[in-house]
Structure formats: C-alpha cells, structure tokens
Design a protein around this motif. Structure first.
Motif, PDB file in Angstrom:
ATOM      1  N   GLN A 160       0.814  -1.217   0.000  1.00  9.09           N
ATOM      2  CA  GLN A 160       0.000   0.000   0.000  1.00  9.09           C
ATOM      3  C   GLN A 160       0.844   1.262   0.000  1.00  9.09           C
ATOM      4  OE1 GLN A 160      -2.571  -0.416   3.386  1.00  9.09           O
ATOM      5  NE2 GLN A 160      -3.923  -1.904   2.400  1.00  9.09           N
ATOM      6  N   PHE A 161       2.142   1.147   0.323  1.00  6.21           N
ATOM      7  CA  PHE A 161       3.005   2.321   0.303  1.00  6.21           C
ATOM      8  C   PHE A 161       3.170   2.784  -1.139  1.00  6.21           C
ATOM      9  CE2 PHE A 161       4.500   0.533   4.388  1.00  6.21           C
ATOM     10  CZ  PHE A 161       4.404   1.672   5.181  1.00  6.21           C
ATOM     11  N   THR A 162       2.787   4.020  -1.414  1.00  7.41           N
ATOM     12  CA  THR A 162       2.880   4.523  -2.785  1.00  7.41           C
ATOM     13  C   THR A 162       4.325   4.747  -3.214  1.00  7.41           C
ATOM     14  OG1 THR A 162       2.629   6.800  -1.965  1.00  7.41           O
ATOM     15  CG2 THR A 162       0.628   5.637  -2.642  1.00  7.41           C
ATOM     16  N   THR A 163       5.249   4.859  -2.248  1.00 14.02           N
ATOM     17  CA  THR A 163       6.647   5.124  -2.600  1.00 14.02           C
ATOM     18  C   THR A 163       7.484   3.856  -2.580  1.00 14.02           C
ATOM     19  OG1 THR A 163       7.149   5.613  -0.270  1.00 14.02           O
ATOM     20  CG2 THR A 163       6.554   7.467  -1.680  1.00 14.02           C
ATOM     21  N   ARG A 164       6.849   2.709  -2.476  1.00  7.02           N
ATOM     22  CA  ARG A 164       7.604   1.468  -2.370  1.00  7.02           C
ATOM     23  C   ARG A 164       8.315   1.157  -3.684  1.00  7.02           C
ATOM     24  NH1 ARG A 164       5.231  -2.405  -5.273  1.00  7.02           N
ATOM     25  NH2 ARG A 164       3.013  -2.211  -5.770  1.00  7.02           N
ATOM     26  N   GLY A 182       5.944  -6.169  11.406  1.00  8.99           N
ATOM     27  CA  GLY A 182       5.625  -5.288  10.289  1.00  8.99           C
ATOM     28  C   GLY A 182       6.870  -4.861   9.540  1.00  8.99           C
ATOM     29  N   PHE A 183       6.637  -4.159   8.430  1.00 11.86           N
ATOM     30  CA  PHE A 183       7.724  -3.612   7.621  1.00 11.86           C
ATOM     31  C   PHE A 183       7.565  -2.097   7.532  1.00 11.86           C
ATOM     32  CE2 PHE A 183       7.185  -7.890   5.703  1.00 11.86           C
ATOM     33  CZ  PHE A 183       8.475  -8.378   5.854  1.00 11.86           C
ATOM     34  N   ALA A 184       8.674  -1.418   7.364  1.00  8.72           N
ATOM     35  CA  ALA A 184       8.675  -0.013   6.984  1.00  8.72           C
ATOM     36  C   ALA A 184       9.674   0.116   5.844  1.00  8.72           C
ATOM     37  CB  ALA A 184       9.064   0.886   8.154  1.00  8.72           C
ATOM     38  N   ILE A 185       9.573   1.191   5.094  1.00  3.94           N
ATOM     39  CA  ILE A 185      10.474   1.366   3.960  1.00  3.94           C
ATOM     40  C   ILE A 185      11.158   2.717   4.043  1.00  3.94           C
ATOM     41  CG2 ILE A 185       9.105  -0.117   2.454  1.00  3.94           C
ATOM     42  CD1 ILE A 185       7.942   2.391   1.169  1.00  3.94           C
ATOM     43  N   SER A 186      12.283   2.826   3.375  1.00  2.00           N
ATOM     44  CA  SER A 186      12.987   4.103   3.290  1.00  2.00           C
ATOM     45  C   SER A 186      13.662   4.191   1.929  1.00  2.00           C
ATOM     46  CB  SER A 186      14.021   4.239   4.411  1.00  2.00           C
ATOM     47  OG  SER A 186      15.084   3.320   4.229  1.00  2.00           O
ATOM     48  N   ARG A 187      13.897   5.413   1.512  1.00  2.00           N
ATOM     49  CA  ARG A 187      14.565   5.659   0.236  1.00  2.00           C
ATOM     50  C   ARG A 187      15.559   6.792   0.409  1.00  2.00           C
ATOM     51  NH1 ARG A 187      13.643   9.289  -4.065  1.00  2.00           N
ATOM     52  NH2 ARG A 187      14.471   8.571  -6.071  1.00  2.00           N
ATOM     53  N   THR A 188      16.775   6.577  -0.055  1.00  2.00           N
ATOM     54  CA  THR A 188      17.821   7.591   0.011  1.00  2.00           C
ATOM     55  C   THR A 188      17.970   8.229  -1.361  1.00  2.00           C
ATOM     56  OG1 THR A 188      18.993   6.320   1.700  1.00  2.00           O
ATOM     57  CG2 THR A 188      20.232   8.045   0.580  1.00  2.00           C
ATOM     58  N   ILE A 189      17.825   9.540  -1.425  1.00  2.00           N
ATOM     59  CA  ILE A 189      17.906  10.240  -2.709  1.00  2.00           C
ATOM     60  C   ILE A 189      19.316  10.171  -3.277  1.00  2.00           C
ATOM     61  CG2 ILE A 189      17.627  12.469  -3.865  1.00  2.00           C
ATOM     62  CD1 ILE A 189      15.477  13.156  -1.854  1.00  2.00           C
ATOM     63  N   GLU A 190      20.319  10.385  -2.431  1.00  2.00           N
ATOM     64  CA  GLU A 190      21.706  10.323  -2.875  1.00  2.00           C
ATOM     65  C   GLU A 190      22.468   9.355  -1.969  1.00  2.00           C
ATOM     66  OE1 GLU A 190      23.382  14.217  -2.972  1.00  2.00           O
ATOM     67  OE2 GLU A 190      21.994  14.972  -4.509  1.00  2.00           O
TER      68      GLU A 190
END
Length: 284
Positions: free
Chosen positions: A20-24, A46-54
C-alpha cells in the motif's frame, strides 16, 4: 527470547500493508516475501520502507526496515544470525544492517532502561557531545522550539551571548525580546546527569539534585519566548545610517525588506531584487 512468528495469514497481511506504500520499490516487496518464506519462525510485526535520494557509494537506495519491537534486542540478534549480518551493539542499542538483492535490510532495538546499567552510563560531556561551543561553553539545541541547554551556570551575559552566537551562526537569525519580555528572564538553572542511553550519540539529561553522584550544573535558555528575525547582508539604513542585517516582510505588500535596528528609527526599505509576494501570487 519472545518469539512471535507471523502465520501464513499474518505474513500475507504484512505484505499487503507494504504494497500500500505509494513510494515502495517492487524489490522491497520481493525481498519481504522472501524473508517471510525463509524465516517464518523469527519475530516480525511489520515492515517499513525508506529511500535515500543520494546514497553513499556502494549503499542501496531502497531499504526495508524490520519492525520487531522497540525493546526486543533478542530479535535483532536472531535476525542478524539468520541473515549473516553484523550485529552492532552501541550502548543499549542493537542494530543490524545488510542487503539482499540490492535492497537494504535494517532493524534496531534497545535494551529497556529497567535492565540497563544506567548508573554506569553517566558521563561528562565534551565538545563532541553538543551542537556547538561558544567561548568554552558547551551549547546544545533541544526540541523543536529552539530551547538551548548550556553546561554550567555561567553569568546571564554569557548565556545571552552564546544564544546570540548560536542563532546567528547556526540559524542565520537574530533573537529579540517578544511582547515586552526580557530575554534574561527566560534563563533557567538546574542540575542534571548526562546519561549515555541508548548511547553516547543520543544521550539523555536526567534531572537530579546537586548532591547526586555525577550531577552537573546546567542552564536552560527558553528561546520560544523570543522573536526571531532573519539576517541578510549588512546594509546601512538610508534614514539614520545605522548598519543592519535584519530582514522581514512588509505587511503592506509582502515584499522582503531590511529593518533598521534602531528603536528610534525602525525604518524599513526594500531588499534589492526581492519580488513582492502579492504580485507573484497574482501571476501564478
């Protein structure tokens, strides 16, 4: 160790929530599915997500965070062993970090303070433990309201000077009294112990009495009772000639303006090449 493995139904629910995470990233879901299939007996809530731009060279841009419980350090140990990841113990915090198929895997938990050696975690702060130093004073910003903590009980003039230096150097702002208040009235003094919990990097201040072992004098500057003013390049007031770095917005047209610091003048004049906020809205 408390084990709460996800059942097949529970595992599917965790995957559905992740999707359901739109940024996954699709790789995150694939790795999550693999972890649930390969390690059904390990605790996971549960899970969580993260994204590193650089991301740093060699580091994944997308990561999957395993949620095992804030204080379940045994779970961190179990997952690190299962994944062949290094278990990092920094004070009370246990962390694992690895990667699977280009997706970072991260998890963390801390030893509960009820069973942690708090007394053995008392330390004397150094310049490396605070935000900045000013003329030998150790200064740390706390919270989102701008409150400053200064180690020691220095004179009020030194506290105000350190506060001014912090706001000018770190925030690019000038702190001024608000509503007729005196900034010196916002100074508070007490005693406390610096506790390296969960670790030295994320220490806590424990209020205490002066005669408590490890107690240190501390001074608080409650800057939320002041008004901030942005600083710009030095300009001279065209009316009285006094130098000024104060910036504000004109209440008439929203234009950025310089403000003369002289109480007897307080003249305002436009900042060069500063567009009017009103005009920009009209053409947006």
């Amino acid at each position: 160790m408390t084990i709460s493995p996800p059942s097949a139904e529970r595992g599917q629910q965790l995957l559905q929530r992740l999707e359901q995470f739109t940024t996954r990233n699709d790789g995150q879901v694939a790795v999550a599915r693999r972890l649930l299939a390969d390690h059904p007996d390990l605790p996971l809530f549960g899970f969580a997500i993260s994204r590193t731009i650089e991301p740093e060279p060699g580091k994944p841009a997308h990561s999957l965070i395993l949620c095992v419980g804030e204080y379940n350090t045994d779970a961190i140990t179990a997952w690190a062993s299962a994944l062949g990841a290094e278990l990092v113990i920094d004070g009370a915090r246990h962390t694992l970090s690895t990667a699977i198929d280009g997706i970072g895997i991260w998890a963390s938990a801390v030893v509960h303070d009820d069973v942690y050696d708090i007394e053995g975690s008392v330390f004397t702060p150094t310049p490396d433990d605070v935000t900045c130093t000013y003329r030998g004073l150790l200064v740390t910003s706390l919270g989102e309201d701008g409150t400053l903590l200064i180690v020691g009980h220095p004179p009020a003039r030194d506290v105000l000077a350190a506060t001014s230096a912090y706001y000018r150097g770190t925030c690019g702002q000038r702190l001024r009294p608000f509503g007729g208040n005196n900034l010196a009235d916002s100074i508070g003094r007490s005693w406390g112990r610096f506790i390296a919990y969960p670790n030295r990097r994320d220490w806590q201040l424990q209020p205490c009495w002066e005669n408590t072992p490890g107690a240190m004098p501390v001074t608080w500057m409650y800057t939320e009772e002041g008004a901030t003013q942005d600083l710009g390049d030095v300009e001279h007031c065209p009316t009285c000639g006094r130098p000024s770095r104060g910036l504000a917005y004109s209440p008439m047209n929203g234009q950025r303006v310089h403000v003369c610091p002289s109480p007897a003048c307080r003249h305002q004049w436009p900042v060069t090449d500063s567009p009017s906020l009103t005009s920009s809205k009209e053409h947006s």
